[in-house]
Design a protein around this motif. Structure first.
Motif, PDB file in Angstrom:
ATOM      1  N   SER A   2      -9.263  -2.005 -33.666  1.00  0.00           N
ATOM      2  CA  SER A   2      -9.863  -0.801 -33.091  1.00  0.00           C
ATOM      3  C   SER A   2      -9.898  -0.854 -31.571  1.00  0.00           C
ATOM      4  N   PHE A   3     -10.066  -2.028 -31.008  1.00  0.00           N
ATOM      5  CA  PHE A   3     -10.048  -2.118 -29.550  1.00  0.00           C
ATOM      6  C   PHE A   3      -8.686  -2.518 -29.018  1.00  0.00           C
ATOM      7  N   PHE A   4      -8.053  -3.496 -29.634  1.00  0.00           N
ATOM      8  CA  PHE A   4      -6.865  -4.076 -29.027  1.00  0.00           C
ATOM      9  C   PHE A   4      -5.581  -3.281 -29.220  1.00  0.00           C
ATOM     10  N   VAL A   5      -5.479  -2.451 -30.230  1.00  0.00           N
ATOM     11  CA  VAL A   5      -4.295  -1.583 -30.345  1.00  0.00           C
ATOM     12  C   VAL A   5      -4.250  -0.598 -29.175  1.00  0.00           C
ATOM     13  N   PRO A   6      -5.326   0.167 -28.922  1.00  0.00           N
ATOM     14  CA  PRO A   6      -5.256   1.064 -27.756  1.00  0.00           C
ATOM     15  C   PRO A   6      -5.204   0.296 -26.433  1.00  0.00           C
ATOM     16  N   TYR A   7      -5.827  -0.886 -26.379  1.00  0.00           N
ATOM     17  CA  TYR A   7      -5.790  -1.693 -25.157  1.00  0.00           C
ATOM     18  C   TYR A   7      -4.346  -2.055 -24.808  1.00  0.00           C
ATOM     19  N   PHE A   8      -3.610  -2.595 -25.775  1.00  0.00           N
ATOM     20  CA  PHE A   8      -2.239  -3.025 -25.491  1.00  0.00           C
ATOM     21  C   PHE A   8      -1.307  -1.846 -25.242  1.00  0.00           C
ATOM     22  N   LEU A   9      -1.483  -0.763 -25.966  1.00  0.00           N
ATOM     23  CA  LEU A   9      -0.646   0.420 -25.735  1.00  0.00           C
ATOM     24  C   LEU A   9      -0.887   0.975 -24.330  1.00  0.00           C
ATOM     25  N   ALA A  10      -2.148   1.097 -23.949  1.00  0.00           N
ATOM     26  CA  ALA A  10      -2.472   1.574 -22.601  1.00  0.00           C
ATOM     27  C   ALA A  10      -1.976   0.582 -21.548  1.00  0.00           C
ATOM     28  N   LEU A  11      -2.068  -0.704 -21.834  1.00  0.00           N
ATOM     29  CA  LEU A  11      -1.599  -1.724 -20.895  1.00  0.00           C
ATOM     30  C   LEU A  11      -0.098  -1.625 -20.657  1.00  0.00           C
ATOM     31  N   ILE A  12       0.662  -1.362 -21.699  1.00  0.00           N
ATOM     32  CA  ILE A  12       2.117  -1.207 -21.559  1.00  0.00           C
ATOM     33  C   ILE A  12       2.436  -0.032 -20.642  1.00  0.00           C
ATOM     34  N   ILE A  13       1.787   1.086 -20.870  1.00  0.00           N
ATOM     35  CA  ILE A  13       2.034   2.282 -20.043  1.00  0.00           C
ATOM     36  C   ILE A  13       1.549   2.055 -18.618  1.00  0.00           C
ATOM     37  N   GLU A  14       0.390   1.469 -18.478  1.00  0.00           N
ATOM     38  CA  GLU A  14      -0.173   1.158 -17.159  1.00  0.00           C
ATOM     39  C   GLU A  14       0.754   0.203 -16.392  1.00  0.00           C
ATOM     40  N   THR A  15       1.282  -0.787 -17.064  1.00  0.00           N
ATOM     41  CA  THR A  15       2.203  -1.746 -16.434  1.00  0.00           C
ATOM     42  C   THR A  15       3.482  -1.052 -16.007  1.00  0.00           C
ATOM     43  N   TYR A  16       4.015  -0.193 -16.860  1.00  0.00           N
ATOM     44  CA  TYR A  16       5.239   0.536 -16.522  1.00  0.00           C
ATOM     45  C   TYR A  16       5.041   1.366 -15.248  1.00  0.00           C
ATOM     46  N   PHE A  17       3.969   2.147 -15.205  1.00  0.00           N
ATOM     47  CA  PHE A  17       3.743   3.007 -14.046  1.00  0.00           C
ATOM     48  C   PHE A  17       3.413   2.203 -12.792  1.00  0.00           C
ATOM     49  N   SER A  18       2.741   1.090 -12.948  1.00  0.00           N
ATOM     50  CA  SER A  18       2.482   0.225 -11.796  1.00  0.00           C
ATOM     51  C   SER A  18       3.778  -0.369 -11.269  1.00  0.00           C
ATOM     52  N   ALA A  19       4.669  -0.750 -12.171  1.00  0.00           N
ATOM     53  CA  ALA A  19       5.966  -1.294 -11.755  1.00  0.00           C
ATOM     54  C   ALA A  19       6.800  -0.233 -11.044  1.00  0.00           C
ATOM     55  N   VAL A  20       6.800   0.984 -11.562  1.00  0.00           N
ATOM     56  CA  VAL A  20       7.522   2.082 -10.908  1.00  0.00           C
ATOM     57  C   VAL A  20       6.940   2.323  -9.516  1.00  0.00           C
ATOM     58  N   LEU A  21       5.636   2.297  -9.429  1.00  0.00           N
ATOM     59  CA  LEU A  21       4.955   2.492  -8.153  1.00  0.00           C
ATOM     60  C   LEU A  21       5.363   1.415  -7.144  1.00  0.00           C
ATOM     61  N   LEU A  22       5.376   0.172  -7.588  1.00  0.00           N
ATOM     62  CA  LEU A  22       5.764  -0.922  -6.702  1.00  0.00           C
ATOM     63  C   LEU A  22       7.233  -0.820  -6.294  1.00  0.00           C
ATOM     64  N   LYS A  23       8.083  -0.441  -7.241  1.00  0.00           N
ATOM     65  CA  LYS A  23       9.503  -0.283  -6.941  1.00  0.00           C
ATOM     66  C   LYS A  23       9.706   0.818  -5.900  1.00  0.00           C
ATOM     67  N   ASN A  24       9.019   1.951  -6.070  1.00  0.00           N
ATOM     68  CA  ASN A  24       9.109   3.047  -5.116  1.00  0.00           C
ATOM     69  C   ASN A  24       8.539   2.667  -3.758  1.00  0.00           C
ATOM     70  N   LEU A  25       7.474   1.881  -3.764  1.00  0.00           N
ATOM     71  CA  LEU A  25       6.853   1.415  -2.523  1.00  0.00           C
ATOM     72  C   LEU A  25       7.826   0.534  -1.742  1.00  0.00           C
ATOM     73  N   GLU A  26       8.529  -0.303  -2.468  1.00  0.00           N
ATOM     74  CA  GLU A  26       9.514  -1.190  -1.843  1.00  0.00           C
ATOM     75  C   GLU A  26      10.665  -0.385  -1.251  1.00  0.00           C
ATOM     76  N   LYS A  27      11.071   0.684  -1.934  1.00  0.00           N
ATOM     77  CA  LYS A  27      12.138   1.545  -1.405  1.00  0.00           C
ATOM     78  C   LYS A  27      11.679   2.281  -0.150  1.00  0.00           C
ATOM     79  N   GLU A  28      10.410   2.727  -0.154  1.00  0.00           N
ATOM     80  CA  GLU A  28       9.872   3.472   0.975  1.00  0.00           C
ATOM     81  C   GLU A  28       9.654   2.575   2.198  1.00  0.00           C
ATOM     82  N   ASN A  29       9.238   1.344   1.957  1.00  0.00           N
ATOM     83  CA  ASN A  29       8.902   0.409   3.045  1.00  0.00           C
ATOM     84  C   ASN A  29       9.630  -0.914   2.852  1.00  0.00           C
ATOM     85  N   PRO A  30      10.935  -0.967   3.027  1.00  0.00           N
ATOM     86  CA  PRO A  30      11.657  -2.231   2.827  1.00  0.00           C
ATOM     87  C   PRO A  30      11.228  -3.265   3.866  1.00  0.00           C
ATOM     88  N   GLY A  31      11.246  -4.532   3.415  1.00  0.00           N
ATOM     89  CA  GLY A  31      10.978  -5.643   4.331  1.00  0.00           C
ATOM     90  C   GLY A  31       9.608  -5.950   4.496  1.00  0.00           C
TER      91      GLY A  31
END
Length: 135
Positions: A106-135
């Protein structure tokens, strides 16, 4: 991707994925002759949705000011999720002195599903940040 579209995409994906998972989870519980919404199931999905989106919003908002600390913010968000679990869910789950499989999921199924999505969007954010501000 612009800021508003990025955040809306995250929120919509979280809502869709967690809503579908919630429906399936409730049906599985009902098929086992358990209360479809027992073990704080709805609260768990809702809290995980709000916390995951809040963490992405926080990281998004602080991405330029705290570029080198974003990983720590992400980990702090996971710590907050576990703190919420131990403060609000764990006492109810251990009332019968043992956590069963249904309570655990009841807790860990939504926790892990939300964590996967949260991780994906955080990774996209970091990738875009690196493109915007290289170096």
């Amino acid at each position: 991707m612009n800021n508003i579209r990025f955040l809306w995409s995250c929120l919509i994906l979280l809502i869709l994925a967690l809503s579908i998972a919630f429906g399936i989870h409730a049906l599985i519980r009902a098929s086992k002759e358990l209360s479809p919404f027992g073990d704080l199931l709805a609260w768990s999905y809702l809290i995980n949705l709000v916390l995951a989106f809040g963490i992405v919003v926080l990281i998004h908002g602080l991405r330029n000011k705290m570029k080198t600390q974003l990983g720590f913010l992400f980990m702090a968000g996971s710590f907050v999720k576990f703190l919420i679990f131990f403060l609000f869910f764990y006492p109810s789950f251990t009332a019968d002195e043992v956590i069963n499989q249904n309570e655990f999921s009841s807790f860990f199924v939504p926790y892990f599903l939300a964590l996967i999505i949260e991780t994906y969007f955080s990774a996209v954010l970091l990738k875009n940040l690196e493109k915007e501000n290289p170096g």
